[in-house]
Write an enzyme that holds these catalytic residues in place. Structure first.
Site, PDB file in Angstrom:
ATOM      1  N   ARG A  42       0.862  -1.180   0.000  1.00 21.54           N
ATOM      2  CA  ARG A  42       0.000   0.000   0.000  1.00 21.54           C
ATOM      3  C   ARG A  42       0.897   1.228   0.000  1.00 21.54           C
ATOM      4  NH1 ARG A  42      -2.644   3.244   4.057  1.00 21.54           N
ATOM      5  NH2 ARG A  42      -4.691   3.970   3.349  1.00 21.54           N
ATOM      6  N   SER A 111     -12.766  -4.150  -0.186  1.00 20.19           N
ATOM      7  CA  SER A 111     -13.118  -3.653   1.145  1.00 20.19           C
ATOM      8  C   SER A 111     -14.624  -3.430   1.225  1.00 20.19           C
ATOM      9  CB  SER A 111     -12.405  -2.325   1.420  1.00 20.19           C
ATOM     10  OG  SER A 111     -11.010  -2.496   1.450  1.00 20.19           O
ATOM     11  N   LYS A 140      -6.102   4.710   8.875  1.00 24.93           N
ATOM     12  CA  LYS A 140      -7.117   5.331   8.017  1.00 24.93           C
ATOM     13  C   LYS A 140      -8.128   6.020   8.924  1.00 24.93           C
ATOM     14  CE  LYS A 140      -8.489   3.624   4.147  1.00 24.93           C
ATOM     15  NZ  LYS A 140      -9.129   2.801   3.084  1.00 24.93           N
TER      16      LYS A 140
END
Length: 213
Positions: A42, A111, A140
């Site tokens: 990521r 997700s 996040k």
């Protein structure tokens, strides 16, 4: 390479925030040696050229250990490095469109936060689901939390593997027992640790107990 329940146990998501001068691929290798069963790269800060080179380096390590390797969000990078697949969020490309771009043999993760999203992702060809955030997370900060009840409902509604994500660590992972998850996806619980290999091994042992229940 396929995404099955066995490979979902300890799903490590990279974050260069804690590198401190080390190489990301070296930290990934430590995680795999500690028991990480799946790797997602990521990258939010790198340009495409740097992302491509970093993805190649991490993929080489994952391939060496026979661990599935997927790219977060970026289908083009996934294709360029011949990653095992890609993981997309609700605001990214829809699973069916990703499948058309990557082909039938690649892993697609999606997700989700609701049963409806989970069923739709499965219908459109997702191979596994990431559900969260199940706990508050600094990684996040805009991620909405998913209740234990919703997590359990999602696990019961789909036939593909489900990993919980969001704020999971060695101290709270036991709270997910009985939800039906196949594993957990973590970032800081592994990559922020002083001893990444040991931290991963400790987490893996606890996740094994959770998945049994």
């Amino acid at each position: 390479m396929k995404a099955d329940k066995k490979t979902m146990l300890v799903y490590a998501v990279t974050d260069r925030a804690w590198l401190g001068g080390r190489y990301l691929e070296d930290d990934v290798e430590k995680a795999i040696r500690g028991g990480a069963t799946f790797i997602q790269i990521r990258e939010k800060e790198l340009d495409d050229a740097a992302f491509l080179e970093q993805a190649k380096a991490v993929k080489a390590v994952a391939d060496q250990y026979g661990v599935p390797f997927v790219v977060n969000d970026n289908v083009e990078i996934a294709r360029a490095v011949d990653a095992d697949g890609v993981h997309v969020g609700q605001s990214d490309m829809e699973a069916g469109d990703v499948r058309k771009r990557l082909g039938p043999d690649k892993i697609i993760g999606v997700s989700v936060q609701t049963v409806e999203q989970a069923l739709l992702a499965e219908k459109h060809g997702a191979d596994y689901l990431g559900v969260g955030a199940v706990f508050p997370t600094a990684t996040k900060q805009d991620a909405a939390e998913v209740s234990f009840e919703t997590l359990k409902e999602i696990c019961g509604a789909v036939s593909i593997p489900v990993v919980a994500i969001g704020g999971i660590n060695q101290g709270n992972v036991a709270e997910l027992a009985g939800s039906g998850i196949d594993g957990v996806a973590v970032v800081s619980a592994i990559f922020a640790a002083e001893d990444i290999e040991s931290a991963t091994a400790e987490l893996a042992a606890k996740v094994c107990e959770v998945v049994k229940n």
